[in-house]
Write a protein that holds these residues in place. Structure first.
Motif, PDB file in Angstrom:
ATOM      1  N   ASN A  17     -12.105  23.981  22.454  1.00  0.00           N
ATOM      2  CA  ASN A  17     -11.790  23.149  21.285  1.00  0.00           C
ATOM      3  C   ASN A  17     -10.645  23.723  20.464  1.00  0.00           C
ATOM      4  O   ASN A  17      -9.796  22.981  19.964  1.00  0.00           O
ATOM      5  CB  ASN A  17     -13.027  22.959  20.408  1.00  0.00           C
ATOM      6  N   VAL A  18     -10.597  25.052  20.312  1.00  0.00           N
ATOM      7  CA  VAL A  18      -9.495  25.667  19.570  1.00  0.00           C
ATOM      8  C   VAL A  18      -8.180  25.481  20.340  1.00  0.00           C
ATOM      9  O   VAL A  18      -7.150  25.157  19.740  1.00  0.00           O
ATOM     10  CB  VAL A  18      -9.761  27.158  19.272  1.00  0.00           C
ATOM     11  N   VAL A  19      -8.219  25.649  21.648  1.00  0.00           N
ATOM     12  CA  VAL A  19      -7.020  25.412  22.473  1.00  0.00           C
ATOM     13  C   VAL A  19      -6.536  23.980  22.281  1.00  0.00           C
ATOM     14  O   VAL A  19      -5.340  23.733  22.088  1.00  0.00           O
ATOM     15  CB  VAL A  19      -7.292  25.723  23.964  1.00  0.00           C
ATOM     16  N   GLU A  20      -7.443  23.030  22.316  1.00  0.00           N
ATOM     17  CA  GLU A  20      -7.076  21.619  22.144  1.00  0.00           C
ATOM     18  C   GLU A  20      -6.500  21.369  20.753  1.00  0.00           C
ATOM     19  O   GLU A  20      -5.539  20.608  20.597  1.00  0.00           O
ATOM     20  CB  GLU A  20      -8.280  20.708  22.397  1.00  0.00           C
ATOM     21  N   GLU A  21      -7.069  21.970  19.751  1.00  0.00           N
ATOM     22  CA  GLU A  21      -6.581  21.835  18.378  1.00  0.00           C
ATOM     23  C   GLU A  21      -5.123  22.307  18.278  1.00  0.00           C
ATOM     24  O   GLU A  21      -4.275  21.641  17.681  1.00  0.00           O
ATOM     25  CB  GLU A  21      -7.486  22.671  17.478  1.00  0.00           C
ATOM     26  N   ILE A  22      -4.824  23.458  18.878  1.00  0.00           N
ATOM     27  CA  ILE A  22      -3.464  23.996  18.844  1.00  0.00           C
ATOM     28  C   ILE A  22      -2.535  23.128  19.692  1.00  0.00           C
ATOM     29  O   ILE A  22      -1.406  22.834  19.292  1.00  0.00           O
ATOM     30  CB  ILE A  22      -3.442  25.464  19.318  1.00  0.00           C
ATOM     31  N   ARG A  23      -3.012  22.679  20.851  1.00  0.00           N
ATOM     32  CA  ARG A  23      -2.187  21.827  21.734  1.00  0.00           C
ATOM     33  C   ARG A  23      -1.786  20.536  21.023  1.00  0.00           C
ATOM     34  O   ARG A  23      -0.621  20.140  21.048  1.00  0.00           O
ATOM     35  CB  ARG A  23      -2.949  21.497  23.026  1.00  0.00           C
ATOM     36  N   VAL A  24      -2.718  19.907  20.353  1.00  0.00           N
ATOM     37  CA  VAL A  24      -2.426  18.655  19.644  1.00  0.00           C
ATOM     38  C   VAL A  24      -1.440  18.919  18.506  1.00  0.00           C
ATOM     39  O   VAL A  24      -0.472  18.184  18.324  1.00  0.00           O
ATOM     40  CB  VAL A  24      -3.738  18.006  19.122  1.00  0.00           C
ATOM     41  N   GLY A  25      -1.648  19.990  17.748  1.00  0.00           N
ATOM     42  CA  GLY A  25      -0.736  20.344  16.662  1.00  0.00           C
ATOM     43  C   GLY A  25       0.648  20.727  17.149  1.00  0.00           C
ATOM     44  O   GLY A  25       1.629  20.623  16.417  1.00  0.00           O
ATOM     45  N   ASP A  26       0.727  21.148  18.399  1.00  0.00           N
ATOM     46  CA  ASP A  26       1.985  21.539  19.032  1.00  0.00           C
ATOM     47  C   ASP A  26       2.677  20.327  19.668  1.00  0.00           C
ATOM     48  O   ASP A  26       3.772  20.456  20.204  1.00  0.00           O
ATOM     49  CB  ASP A  26       1.676  22.605  20.099  1.00  0.00           C
ATOM     50  N   TYR A  27       2.044  19.176  19.597  1.00  0.00           N
ATOM     51  CA  TYR A  27       2.581  17.930  20.163  1.00  0.00           C
ATOM     52  C   TYR A  27       2.923  18.085  21.639  1.00  0.00           C
ATOM     53  O   TYR A  27       3.936  17.577  22.124  1.00  0.00           O
ATOM     54  CB  TYR A  27       3.809  17.454  19.369  1.00  0.00           C
ATOM     55  N   ASP A  28       2.056  18.824  22.354  1.00  0.00           N
ATOM     56  CA  ASP A  28       2.208  19.029  23.801  1.00  0.00           C
ATOM     57  C   ASP A  28       3.535  19.666  24.186  1.00  0.00           C
ATOM     58  O   ASP A  28       4.036  19.467  25.288  1.00  0.00           O
ATOM     59  CB  ASP A  28       2.003  17.714  24.568  1.00  0.00           C
ATOM     60  N   ALA A  29       4.145  20.432  23.295  1.00  0.00           N
ATOM     61  CA  ALA A  29       5.412  21.100  23.603  1.00  0.00           C
ATOM     62  C   ALA A  29       5.213  22.247  24.593  1.00  0.00           C
ATOM     63  O   ALA A  29       6.137  22.615  25.303  1.00  0.00           O
ATOM     64  CB  ALA A  29       6.075  21.621  22.330  1.00  0.00           C
ATOM     65  N   HIS A  30       4.004  22.807  24.639  1.00  0.00           N
ATOM     66  CA  HIS A  30       3.683  23.895  25.555  1.00  0.00           C
ATOM     67  C   HIS A  30       2.550  23.462  26.474  1.00  0.00           C
ATOM     68  O   HIS A  30       1.790  22.544  26.150  1.00  0.00           O
ATOM     69  CB  HIS A  30       3.260  25.154  24.785  1.00  0.00           C
ATOM     70  N   CYS A  31       2.415  24.130  27.596  1.00  0.00           N
ATOM     71  CA  CYS A  31       1.317  23.881  28.523  1.00  0.00           C
ATOM     72  C   CYS A  31       0.239  24.932  28.272  1.00  0.00           C
ATOM     73  O   CYS A  31       0.550  26.097  28.022  1.00  0.00           O
ATOM     74  CB  CYS A  31       1.802  23.984  29.964  1.00  0.00           C
ATOM     75  N   PHE A  32      -1.010  24.523  28.327  1.00  0.00           N
ATOM     76  CA  PHE A  32      -2.128  25.431  28.098  1.00  0.00           C
ATOM     77  C   PHE A  32      -3.050  25.412  29.306  1.00  0.00           C
ATOM     78  O   PHE A  32      -3.312  24.350  29.879  1.00  0.00           O
ATOM     79  CB  PHE A  32      -2.940  25.002  26.867  1.00  0.00           C
ATOM     80  N   GLU A  33      -3.532  26.588  29.678  1.00  0.00           N
ATOM     81  CA  GLU A  33      -4.542  26.714  30.729  1.00  0.00           C
ATOM     82  C   GLU A  33      -5.677  27.569  30.193  1.00  0.00           C
ATOM     83  O   GLU A  33      -5.433  28.581  29.553  1.00  0.00           O
ATOM     84  CB  GLU A  33      -3.977  27.392  31.976  1.00  0.00           C
ATOM     85  N   LEU A  34      -6.907  27.136  30.470  1.00  0.00           N
ATOM     86  CA  LEU A  34      -8.092  27.900  30.103  1.00  0.00           C
ATOM     87  C   LEU A  34      -8.843  28.216  31.382  1.00  0.00           C
ATOM     88  O   LEU A  34      -9.208  27.311  32.124  1.00  0.00           O
ATOM     89  CB  LEU A  34      -8.979  27.109  29.140  1.00  0.00           C
ATOM     90  N   HIS A  35      -9.026  29.496  31.656  1.00  0.00           N
ATOM     91  CA  HIS A  35      -9.758  29.951  32.835  1.00  0.00           C
ATOM     92  C   HIS A  35     -11.038  30.629  32.368  1.00  0.00           C
ATOM     93  O   HIS A  35     -10.979  31.646  31.675  1.00  0.00           O
ATOM     94  CB  HIS A  35      -8.925  30.950  33.650  1.00  0.00           C
ATOM     95  N   ALA A  36     -12.177  30.053  32.744  1.00  0.00           N
ATOM     96  CA  ALA A  36     -13.473  30.608  32.352  1.00  0.00           C
ATOM     97  C   ALA A  36     -14.444  30.435  33.518  1.00  0.00           C
ATOM     98  O   ALA A  36     -15.305  29.568  33.494  1.00  0.00           O
ATOM     99  CB  ALA A  36     -13.986  29.918  31.097  1.00  0.00           C
TER     100      ALA A  36
END
Length: 161
Positions: A17-36
Motif C-alpha cells: 500500500n505504501v508503494v502504491e501511494e508513492i507510485r500514484v503520487g509520482d504519476y507513474d514516472a518510475h517503475c516499482f517492483e515489490l518482491h516478497a
C-alpha cells in the motif's frame, strides 16, 4: 516525543500500500517492483512509524532517480524478524558521504539543486531504532542506493478484554 503503539499487521500488504501511494503520487514516472516471496508470518509494529519510514525511503528513491528508472522493494522474513531492502537506480550517495548520511542536516555532496533538508534519513534511522530495528545504506549494484532495514519480531501488548 513519539510513543510506540504496537499492533498486528500484514506487513506485505502494508508495504504494498505504501508503494502504491508513492507510485500514484509520482504519476507513474518510475517503475516499482515489490518482491516478497514465501508465506507471510504475523508481524507486530507501529503503523505510523513504519509508514513514515517507508514513505520517506521511497520518496527519496523517486526524488533522486531519473524518471523511468526502477525502484525495487525486497522483503524476506524468518522466525527472528523481517528484512526490507529499498533500492533505486538514481544518483547514489558518494562513498565519502555514506558514513554521515544519517546525521541531521547531512545530504549527499552530489544532490545539486534537488530540494531537501537533510533531516529525513536521520528521522528514519531514529524511528527504525524505536522499533528495535537497524538501517544501513550501501551503493546499489547498478548505481543508485540500497537501504537495508532489519526489524525484529515484537510482541503486541496484551489488552484486557
Amino acid at each position: 516525543r513519539t510513543e510506540v503503539r504496537l499492533v498486528p499487521v500484514d506487513l506485505r500488504h502494508f508495504v504494498h500500500n505504501v508503494v502504491e501511494e508513492i507510485r500514484v503520487g509520482d504519476y507513474d514516472a518510475h517503475c516499482f517492483e515489490l518482491h516478497a516471496p514465501g508465506e507471510p508470518a504475523p508481524f507486530v509494529t507501529d503503523l505510523n512509524l513504519l509508514h513514515h519510514i517507508f514513505s520517506n525511503l521511497l520518496s527519496n528513491a523517486v526524488r533522486y532517480s531519473p524518471a523511468g528508472t526502477l525502484v525495487i522493494v525486497r522483503m524476506a522474513e524468518d522466525a527472528s524478524g523481517v528484512q526490507v531492502v529499498v533500492e533505486d537506480h538514481g544518483i547514489g550517495i558518494p562513498p565519502a558521504d555514506l558514513t554521515r548520511i544519517f546525521e541531521p542536516f547531512e545530504r549527499g555532496s552530489n544532490v545539486g539543486n534537488i530540494k531537501g533538508t537533510g533531516l529525513g534519513l536521520n528521522i528514519v534511522k531514529r524511528m527504525t531504532e524505536m522499533l528495535g530495528g537497524t538501517i544501513a545504506v550501501s551503493p546499489a549494484q547498478d548505481g543508485g542506493s540500497r537501504f537495508t532495514l532489519v526489524f525484529p519480531r515484537l510482541t503486541a501488548p496484551a489488552y484486557p478484554s
